[in-house]
Design an enzyme around this catalytic site. Structure first.
Site, PDB file in Angstrom:
ATOM      1  N   SER A  81       0.830  -1.203   0.000  1.00 29.76           N
ATOM      2  CA  SER A  81       0.000   0.000   0.000  1.00 29.76           C
ATOM      3  C   SER A  81       0.865   1.254   0.000  1.00 29.76           C
ATOM      4  CB  SER A  81      -0.918   0.028   1.232  1.00 29.76           C
ATOM      5  OG  SER A  81      -1.893  -0.990   1.186  1.00 29.76           O
ATOM      6  N   SER A 136      -7.938   1.220  -3.819  1.00 29.34           N
ATOM      7  CA  SER A 136      -8.078   1.167  -2.359  1.00 29.34           C
ATOM      8  C   SER A 136      -6.716   1.097  -1.678  1.00 29.34           C
ATOM      9  CB  SER A 136      -8.925  -0.036  -1.948  1.00 29.34           C
ATOM     10  OG  SER A 136      -8.259  -1.257  -2.234  1.00 29.34           O
ATOM     11  N   LYS A 176      -5.100   6.329   0.930  1.00 30.02           N
ATOM     12  CA  LYS A 176      -4.957   6.097   2.363  1.00 30.02           C
ATOM     13  C   LYS A 176      -4.239   7.260   3.038  1.00 30.02           C
ATOM     14  CE  LYS A 176      -4.556   1.062   1.676  1.00 30.02           C
ATOM     15  NZ  LYS A 176      -5.495   0.452   2.619  1.00 30.02           N
ATOM     16  N   CYS A 227      -5.013  -0.386   8.566  1.00 30.41           N
ATOM     17  CA  CYS A 227      -4.327  -0.884   7.376  1.00 30.41           C
ATOM     18  C   CYS A 227      -3.081  -1.623   7.836  1.00 30.41           C
ATOM     19  CB  CYS A 227      -3.950   0.253   6.426  1.00 30.41           C
ATOM     20  SG  CYS A 227      -2.939  -0.314   5.034  1.00 30.41           S
ATOM     21  N   ASN A 248      -0.834  -3.194   6.009  1.00 31.39           N
ATOM     22  CA  ASN A 248       0.342  -2.914   5.194  1.00 31.39           C
ATOM     23  C   ASN A 248       1.027  -1.632   5.634  1.00 31.39           C
ATOM     24  OD1 ASN A 248       0.932  -4.877   2.945  1.00 31.39           O
ATOM     25  ND2 ASN A 248      -1.260  -4.643   2.646  1.00 31.39           N
ATOM     26  N   SER A 275     -11.417  -5.218  -1.300  1.00 32.83           N
ATOM     27  CA  SER A 275     -11.255  -4.042  -0.452  1.00 32.83           C
ATOM     28  C   SER A 275     -11.882  -2.840  -1.143  1.00 32.83           C
ATOM     29  CB  SER A 275      -9.769  -3.773  -0.192  1.00 32.83           C
ATOM     30  OG  SER A 275      -9.597  -2.618   0.609  1.00 32.83           O
ATOM     31  N   HIS A 333      -8.535  -6.992  -4.396  1.00 30.34           N
ATOM     32  CA  HIS A 333      -7.214  -6.428  -4.067  1.00 30.34           C
ATOM     33  C   HIS A 333      -6.146  -7.062  -4.941  1.00 30.34           C
ATOM     34  CE1 HIS A 333      -3.735  -5.283  -1.562  1.00 30.34           C
ATOM     35  NE2 HIS A 333      -4.525  -4.351  -1.058  1.00 30.34           N
ATOM     36  N   MET A 341      -4.455  -7.385   1.727  1.00 28.83           N
ATOM     37  CA  MET A 341      -4.401  -6.405   2.797  1.00 28.83           C
ATOM     38  C   MET A 341      -3.705  -7.040   3.998  1.00 28.83           C
ATOM     39  SD  MET A 341      -7.395  -6.744   1.015  1.00 28.83           S
ATOM     40  CE  MET A 341      -8.809  -7.175   2.019  1.00 28.83           C
ATOM     41  N   GLY A 342      -2.877  -6.264   4.682  1.00 31.71           N
ATOM     42  CA  GLY A 342      -2.152  -6.809   5.829  1.00 31.71           C
ATOM     43  C   GLY A 342      -3.069  -7.257   6.937  1.00 31.71           C
TER      44      GLY A 342
END
Length: 392
Positions: free
Chosen positions: A18, A65, A69, A103, A105, A304, A309, A313-314
């Site tokens: 991300s 997405s 952020k 988040c 990541n 996401s 994605h 996502m982490g």
């Protein structure tokens, strides 16, 4: 009326797969130093939303997405924590910031940013070795421990650690998500490892709904008519499929107790996530690299903000690890059943290994810690400029 621009100190960083705009809380304009409409208006304008063209051309966002952020970091007054970390997921086509989740990541970048911004006691940073940065994740009220490599007293950003979904290697950063399950209740909010999720006009599916890392709904890929090896274009170019997933997400959120009415799902876009899983099989990743069946325990694809994605996502990886380590879940079943303390899963960009250890208690299943490796790098630092009428 004549307008100028105001400039706000900011750092543009990659964390995991991300990217986001990072702020020191005290560098924000006074109106935006507290939560509320002024802060949201600033962040939305920084990113370039709302954009009816869905490109975020007039801002720092990247129209996905993974790149829409924002992060706010400040010194923490909590015992045994260095900094507080607040994450804002900015909608692309709406003037909206979702504060409902983390988040995972970008969590990896919070440690390096905190050190770079002088928010960590210099006495705790070695000349060479690992600086352990203890972070309070303010959105979800959880502790994250970030192991930042240090060389000659500076954050070591470059290295040979490769992360599928990121084009260039960098230094490895271990991220520990401490007690990632829901603190206010069961890690499985319905009380069941598998529920029958009835979704009007879509169907009925076996689902594992978990709140660990981030609230996530897991469904077997085959029940949805997929193989589990799909890439982004297979899902994101199918508007009917995206609408089905959004309907599933809304009804799953209702069953998980995250919302009180289906209509509320529209204002809670960041959570929960929807993911579909399948048994291990060979496939070709989005980069053209072949992932062999023997390399992975299962395949996972996750959505996401309404789109599949490009990697994982982490926080969803934490949910995957937590669910995989509990015998009887949809995820554990796809991974071959049985007890385990780590899992390697295939995603559209490649593979990822995550670890977690689950145990039973009076409150139900618990995970003490979920661990994964990420990397992070400063891309740009300086000032982000926004029109002066942003607070009008």
């Amino acid at each position: 009326m004549k307008l100028n621009q105001i400039k706000v100190p900011a750092t543009y960083m990659r964390g995991g797969t991300s990217k986001g705009v990072f702020f020191n809380l005290h560098d924000l304009p006074p109106q935006a130093q507290t939560a509320g409409e002024a802060r949201d208006r600033l962040l939305v304008r920084v990113i370039g939303s709302p954009d009816p063209y869905a490109k975020q051309i007039d801002g720092m966002g990247g129209a996905t997405s993974s790149t829409s952020k924002t992060v706010i970091v400040s010194k923490s007054d909590k015992p045994d924590h260095d900094v507080d970390y607040l994450f804002g997921q900015v909608a692309i086509d709406k003037p909206f910031v979702d504060w409902s989740g983390n988040c995972g990541n970008l969590s990896a970048a919070v440690g390096p940013f905190a050190i770079h911004a002088g928010l960590v006691d210099p006495a705790r940073i070695p000349d060479n070795g690992i600086a352990v940065v203890r972070v309070w994740q303010a959105n979800i009220g959880k502790t994250i421990v970030i192991h930042v490599p240090i060389c000659d007293g500076q954050v070591q950003e470059l290295g040979d650690f490769e992360l599928d979904g990121v084009a260039f290697p960098a230094a490895e950063i271990q991220v520990d998500f401490m007690q990632p399950g829901d603190s206010s209740g069961s890690m499985f909010p319905t009380g069941n490892l598998i529920d029958e999720l009835n979704v009007p006009s879509v169907g009925s599916f076996e689902a594992t709904m978990i709140n660990a890392g981030i609230p996530t709904i897991f469904i077997d890929a085959h029940a949805l008519g997929y193989t589990g090896s799909e890439l982004q274009q297979d899902i994101n170019n199918d508007e009917a499929a995206l609408q089905r997933f959004e309907t599933i997400r809304a009804y799953g959120a209702l069953k998980m107790g995250l919302i009180e009415s289906i209509e509320e799902a529209k204002s809670r876009q960041h959570t929960p996530k929807v993911a579909f899983v399948s048994e291990a099989k060979s496939y070709v990743s989005s980069s053209g690299k072949r992932v062999e069946e023997q390399q992975v325990d299962l395949l996972v694809r996750a959505l996401s903000m309404g789109k599949l994605h490009h990697a994982m996502m982490g926080t969803a990886a934490v949910a995957i690890a937590s669910a995989a380590c509990v015998p009887g879940t949809v995820v554990n079943r796809a991974a071959g059943d049985g007890e385990r303390e780590s899992v390697t899963f295939g995603h559209p960009s490649g593979t990822l290994k995550v670890g977690a250890k689950a145990s039973q208690s009076e409150q139900g299943w618990l995970v003490d810690k979920a661990v994964m490796s990420r990397s992070a790098r400063i891309i740009m630092e300086g000032f982000v400029h926004v029109p002066s009428d942003v607070f009008a």
